[in-house]
Scaffold this active site. Structure first.
Site, PDB file in Angstrom:
ATOM      1  N   LYS A   1       0.830  -1.208   0.000  1.00 34.50           N
ATOM      2  CA  LYS A   1       0.000   0.000   0.000  1.00 34.50           C
ATOM      3  C   LYS A   1       0.867   1.261   0.000  1.00 34.50           C
ATOM      4  O   LYS A   1       0.660   2.167  -0.808  1.00 34.50           O
ATOM      5  CB  LYS A   1      -0.931  -0.013   1.207  1.00 34.50           C
ATOM      6  CG  LYS A   1      -2.009   1.050   1.110  1.00 34.50           C
ATOM      7  CD  LYS A   1      -2.823   1.166   2.389  1.00 34.50           C
ATOM      8  CE  LYS A   1      -3.551  -0.097   2.738  1.00 34.50           C
ATOM      9  NZ  LYS A   1      -4.987  -0.047   2.544  1.00 34.50           N
TER      10      LYS A   1
ATOM     11  N   MET B   1      -5.794  -7.454   8.369  1.00 32.07           N
ATOM     12  CA  MET B   1      -5.267  -6.615   9.447  1.00 32.07           C
ATOM     13  C   MET B   1      -6.187  -5.415   9.641  1.00 32.07           C
ATOM     14  O   MET B   1      -7.176  -5.270   8.948  1.00 32.07           O
ATOM     15  CB  MET B   1      -3.841  -6.200   9.121  1.00 32.07           C
ATOM     16  CG  MET B   1      -2.883  -7.358   9.294  1.00 32.07           C
ATOM     17  SD  MET B   1      -1.215  -6.907   8.944  1.00 32.07           S
ATOM     18  CE  MET B   1      -1.262  -6.676   7.199  1.00 32.07           C
TER      19      MET B   1
ATOM     20  N   ARG C   1      -3.294  -1.401  -6.107  1.00 32.79           N
ATOM     21  CA  ARG C   1      -2.396  -2.553  -6.027  1.00 32.79           C
ATOM     22  C   ARG C   1      -2.728  -3.496  -7.178  1.00 32.79           C
ATOM     23  O   ARG C   1      -3.838  -3.438  -7.720  1.00 32.79           O
ATOM     24  CB  ARG C   1      -2.562  -3.274  -4.684  1.00 32.79           C
ATOM     25  CG  ARG C   1      -3.937  -3.831  -4.493  1.00 32.79           C
ATOM     26  CD  ARG C   1      -4.159  -4.439  -3.136  1.00 32.79           C
ATOM     27  NE  ARG C   1      -5.582  -4.716  -2.993  1.00 32.79           N
ATOM     28  CZ  ARG C   1      -6.204  -4.896  -1.840  1.00 32.79           C
ATOM     29  NH1 ARG C   1      -5.542  -4.823  -0.714  1.00 32.79           N
ATOM     30  NH2 ARG C   1      -7.483  -5.151  -1.801  1.00 32.79           N
TER      31      ARG C   1
ATOM     32  N   HIS D   1     -14.652  -8.893   0.994  1.00 35.82           N
ATOM     33  CA  HIS D   1     -13.452  -9.673   1.295  1.00 35.82           C
ATOM     34  C   HIS D   1     -13.628 -11.135   0.936  1.00 35.82           C
ATOM     35  O   HIS D   1     -12.698 -11.798   0.481  1.00 35.82           O
ATOM     36  CB  HIS D   1     -13.094  -9.525   2.769  1.00 35.82           C
ATOM     37  CG  HIS D   1     -12.553  -8.170   3.068  1.00 35.82           C
ATOM     38  ND1 HIS D   1     -12.893  -7.455   4.178  1.00 35.82           N
ATOM     39  CD2 HIS D   1     -11.712  -7.391   2.366  1.00 35.82           C
ATOM     40  CE1 HIS D   1     -12.269  -6.293   4.154  1.00 35.82           C
ATOM     41  NE2 HIS D   1     -11.551  -6.232   3.064  1.00 35.82           N
TER      42      HIS D   1
ATOM     43  N   TYR E   1      14.467 -33.536 -17.092  1.00 34.14           N
ATOM     44  CA  TYR E   1      13.003 -33.510 -17.030  1.00 34.14           C
ATOM     45  C   TYR E   1      12.518 -33.729 -15.600  1.00 34.14           C
ATOM     46  O   TYR E   1      13.264 -34.203 -14.735  1.00 34.14           O
ATOM     47  CB  TYR E   1      12.393 -34.580 -17.955  1.00 34.14           C
ATOM     48  CG  TYR E   1      12.669 -35.998 -17.522  1.00 34.14           C
ATOM     49  CD1 TYR E   1      11.854 -36.638 -16.588  1.00 34.14           C
ATOM     50  CD2 TYR E   1      13.763 -36.698 -18.032  1.00 34.14           C
ATOM     51  CE1 TYR E   1      12.119 -37.935 -16.176  1.00 34.14           C
ATOM     52  CE2 TYR E   1      14.034 -37.997 -17.630  1.00 34.14           C
ATOM     53  CZ  TYR E   1      13.213 -38.610 -16.688  1.00 34.14           C
ATOM     54  OH  TYR E   1      13.478 -39.881 -16.272  1.00 34.14           O
TER      55      TYR E   1
END
Ligand code: PEP
Ligand code: MG
Length: 905
Positions: free
Chosen positions: A26, A107, A363, A481, A879
């Site tokens: 953020k 949070m 974001r 949410h 592989y």
């Protein structure tokens, strides 16, 4: 001194988008938006490092932090022309978390910080809007009491007794008394009264006063955000997402702007493209006269952002495009600038205060697998990203999600849709109704597919959401949410279905006009939002042409091969369809399981219980045609592609007759007494069967067992060559410890090759190799490679032998070890790079020191683990081999490993 505070605002910033580790997602993106000259309210970010320091420091803020915060606040005040705590012209702030990786809703956040008896009159005077001020004040009290005074203090109230719930109930009771429907009906003096009542209740319940001081509120808010890093839901989410505990969260203190100032104000959440389908349309929800939490909490049904994206639930409501066309246009411009800068789909939060637009967050947005695929390919066409970036844009989990089943559209037509909600997470789910988190977990533990049906989901529910195969909620919008989290996990999810009415006490739920009990089966179409009252058929969804186009790009950049573990023609064909380039592990003994295995299993039992070599050889001769047929069927499907057969590696006791009925049958068949059969079975008993007569040991003690297998495999090869096919035979010896074992087996092979070539009159080639499954073998790989032409790392056994953990019965111990943090994860699930990985690297290096072109692969379960792919690629594997359904994921992980390596150079 460490710098803990970074400022942003006024179209400049100290940080930028690359600083996610320091500033959290953020904070870094707020800084970037300022640098892009977008309208962002000024603020400051306290670093994640400060959070770590706070925890190290016994939950004390580092010395000098608040001085740095004050300096940052001064910068904000100068930019915004207001002053924090000022009686005339008060600045209010929000305190929000922001980890490196987004943890939506996990949070805590506090809004409107700085409102107190000193600042309230000034703000009323300035805004001339007492209703707004008291609405903001009661919101501050509610959030602050919940987040700072209760949660951060570690208080765990009884169910339904949290302070937030009590205050919410007071609010509802007040509205009911007044006959109001919505929060917005409440008048200024009523909100003022409510705020006072709230404070009294807080003092009664929590024993402390709500702080009437701006400075105390600020410090309390910062600490509470740090504390929420270790809140229950954040910890659960981190466990599921694999986010390390020591990352910490940043705190963003930002000037408040208000969406609740009246009809000219609003708040909203938007995605620059549709996160469910990937369509290139601006998609979002907004609410007039509201604060951000109202949109995501699912309390009020949000309005659509534009006409294009209206849905079932909100089609009758006004869009922002209709009501605020100018601001909508401005927001569209923000969308363009952000996508051009980030080259990705973003999820943004915005607020309109009295007609002015502010950006509060952006974001990279969570999206479904389908959306990720569509967007990546669209963005390539639009020139925003190149081919390699397209390959990097889908996580292996998202690709896996695309391979997941959907409801069968044909079968859907035969059922009635009983209700519709919002299509929040794609795909289909059919399962039993679980009304509680516990029930969903219980079903999941019992491997019963289930659908979690809830009023609304809140972040506390993550574990139940994880345990559910599908999620259905009565409330919440597309950006709630529940929707974000479910979409992030690629889970089928329908939200906001108001036809769902739950009665938890009675354990029943009504959906439309049908009633269900917990445990009844329903079906969800998460891509459309449709609900069915019965089980509907499911199908796979790989026919999508975009999927095919994407996988072409994947193969273009992939360097490591992908094979499959398969031992029958059906699985082999499935794997080829999924893009497998060969079979890396054909477990011969699997022909003794499942359909049509009765007869060969009988003969195998005769062989196991044989009392003499002659008896054993007789049984083996009877088995030979079954071996031959089994090999031939799959070799035929794999025509032109390598097929690695592993010589039998059966823990013999697994095949011995168990129980008196089976023993009697065997006794009758072999003309023996039951006692004799019991005696022979008892003789097979081993204390540690996983370390006993297994693998190559069986072929050395009983060479006739090896002989018959070689003869069958060679004969199958010759017969197919005679048909004009191109079988590419590889044979490997399991559980080797040294070169001598291989030489012993190779001698048998050489003798039989000559015999079979003579019989069929043709010559053929095959490769002779071994598995590396025991630490000793890895260490003497240089000697083993003198005989083996290829290595296949059996990481299941290699893990077992490295840890000394029995594969069969160590589960309970491993679980405790993980819970107690003695080991980071179950090494059978999550590849142990440190030691098993070291042995793998040593094995490859030493093997190639003898035979530089030694072909190496992995055929243990870890071969299908995308998180281990990069390791195997770097270790030099040619592989990896995995189960058919993992093949596309393994291809993608291999391509991403190659691109990452190139980018790292
Ligand atoms: C292994 O041990 O990794 C392996 C592939 O063999 P199995 O699982 O059959 O023992
Ligand atoms: Mg093994």
């Amino acid at each position: 001194m460490t710098k803990f505070v970074y400022t942003f605002g006024g179209k400049t910033a100290e940080g930028n988008a690359t600083m996610k580790n320091e500033l959290g997602g953020k904070g870094a993106n707020l800084a970037e938006m300022c640098l892009l000259k977008l309208p962002v309210p000024a603020g400051l970010t306290i670093t994640t490092e400060c959070c770590t320091a706070y925890y190290k420091n016994n939950c004390q803020l580092p010395a000098g932090l608040m001085d740095e915060v004050h300096a940052g606040m001064k910068n904000m005040e100068d930019i915004m022309g207001m002053k924090y705590g000022d009686p005339e012209n008060p600045l209010l702030v929000s305190c929000r978390s922001g980890a490196r990786k987004s943890m939506p809703g996990m949070m805590d956040t506090v809004l409107n910080i700085g409102l107190c008896s000193k600042t309230i009159p000034g703000l009323i005077k300035k805004t001339n809007n007492p209703r707004f001020v008291y609405d903001s004040y009661r919101r501050l009290i509610m959030m602050y009491a919940d987040v700072v005074m209760e949660k951060a203090e570690g208080i765990e109230p009884a169910d339904g007794k949290s302070i937030r719930k009590q205050l919410d109930d007071m609010l509802d009771a007040y509205k009911e008394k007044k006959g109001y429907k919505s929060d917005t009906d409440l008048k200024a003096e009523e909100l003022q009264q409510l705020a006072e009542d709230f404070k009294v209740r807080i003092k009664e319940v929590l024993g402390t006063e709500f702080p009437d001081d701006a400075e105390a509120q600020l410090e309390g808010g910062i600490k509470a955000v740090f504390k929420s890093w270790n809140g229950k839901k954040a910890i659960s989410y981190r466990r599921i997402e694999g986010i390390p505990d020591d990352w910490g969260t940043a705190v963003n203190v930002q000037t408040m702007v208000f969406g609740n100032m009246g009809e000219g104000s609003a708040t909203g959440v938007a995605f620059t493209r549709n996160p469910a389908t990937g369509d290139n349309q601006f998609y979002g929800e907004w609410l007039v006269n509201a604060q951000g939490e109202d949109v995501v909490a699912g309390i009020r049904t949000p309005n659509p952002l534009n006409d294009e994206t209206k849905n079932e639930q909100n089609k009758h409501m006004h869009s922002m495009q209709e009501l605020m066309p100018e601001t909508y246009k401005e927001l569209c411009e923000v969308r363009r600038i952000l996508e051009e800068n980030y080259h990705d789909m973003l999820d943004v939060e915005f607020t309109i205060q009295d007609g002015k637009l502010y950006m509060l967050q952006c974001r990279v947005g969570k999206r479904t697998g389908v959306a990720a695929l569509t967007m990546a390919l669209d963005m390539m066409k639009e020139g925003l990203i190149d081919e390699k970036e397209v390959v990097m844009r889908l996580s292996p989990e998202q690709l896996d999600e695309l391979l997941h089943p959907i409801l069968d559209a044909e079968d859907e037509k035969k059922h009635d849709v009983i209700a519709k909600g919002l299509p929040a997470g794609p795909g289909g789910a059919v399962g039993r109704i679980a009304l509680t988190i516990e029930k969903a977990k219980e079903y999941n533990d019992a491997k019963i597919t289930n659908i979690l049906v809830r009023e609304e989901t809140n972040p506390e529910d993550v574990e139940g959401m994880r345990a559910a195969d599908g999620i259905l909620t009565a409330r919440g919008g597309m950006t709630s949410h529940a929707a974000l989290v479910a979409r992030g996990w690629g889970k089928c999810c329908i939200v906001g279905c108001d036809a769902v009415k739950i009665d938890l006490e009675k354990g029943i739920v009504r959906i439309g006009d049908k009633q269900f009990k917990e445990g009844d089966v329903i079906s969800l179409n998460g891509s459309k939002g449709w609900i069915y009252a019965e089980p509907v058929g499911m199908i796979k969804s790989t026919e999508n042409p975009l999927f095919q186009q994407f996988m072409k790009l994947v193969d273009k950049y992939r360097k490591m091969g992908v094979r499959t573990n398969a031992d029958n023609p059906i699985d082999a064909q499935k794997a080829i369809d999924f893009g497998a380039e060969g079979i890396g592990l054909f477990r011969i003994e699997h022909m003794f399981y499942g359909e049509n295995s009765e007869k060969p299993l009988e003969i195998l039992r005769n062989m196991i219980l044989a009392n003499s070599r002659a008896e054993r050889v007789a049984a083996l001769e009877q088995l030979e045609p079954y071996f031959l047929e089994s090999a031939k069927k799959t070799l035929r499907v794999m025509d032109g592609k390598p097929l690695t057969f592993r010589l039998m590696d059966p823990p013999l006791h697994e095949f011995a007759p168990q129980g008196s009925k089976k023993m009697q049958e065997t006794a009758r068949r072999l003309h023996l007494s039951i006692e004799e059969v019991q005696k022979r079975v008892a003789k097979l008993h081993e204390v540690n069967p996983m370390m006993g007569l297994r693998g190559v040991r069986l072929g050395i003690i009983y060479p006739e067992i090896t002989r018959v297998q070689f003869r069958a495999l060679f004969s199958a090869t010759c017969e197919l060559m005679k048909e004009g096919l191109n079988p590419m035979l590889e044979i490997m010896v399991p559980l080797t410890i040294n070169a001598a074992e291989l030489k012993h087996q190779k001698a048998i092979a050489t003798e039989l090759k000559a015999e079979v070539e003579a019989k069929y009159g043709i010559k053929f080639n095959y490769k002779f190799g071994t598995m590396i499954e025991i630490p000793r073998a890895a260490l003497v790989a240089n000697q083993i490679a003198e005989v083996a032409e290829f290595f296949s790392f059996g990481t299941n056994d290699l893990t077992q032998m490295t840890y000394g953990f029995s594969r069969d019965d160590v589960n309970a111990i491993v679980k405790t070890y993980v819970d107690e943090k003695i080991i980071p994860a179950d090494p059978f699930n999550s590849f142990d790079r440190e030691c098993v990985g070291e042995l793998v690297k040593i094995g490859v290096q030493r093997g190639r020191s003898t035979r530089p072109n030694l072909k190496c692969g992995v055929c243990g379960e870890h071969g299908g683990d995308p998180t281990a792919s990069e390791f195997f690629y770097k270790a030099g594997m040619n592989y990896v081999s995995c189960s058919p359904f993992r093949v596309p994921v393994a291809r993608l992980a291999a391509a991403q490993a190659a691109i990452k390596e190139e980018r790292g150079k």
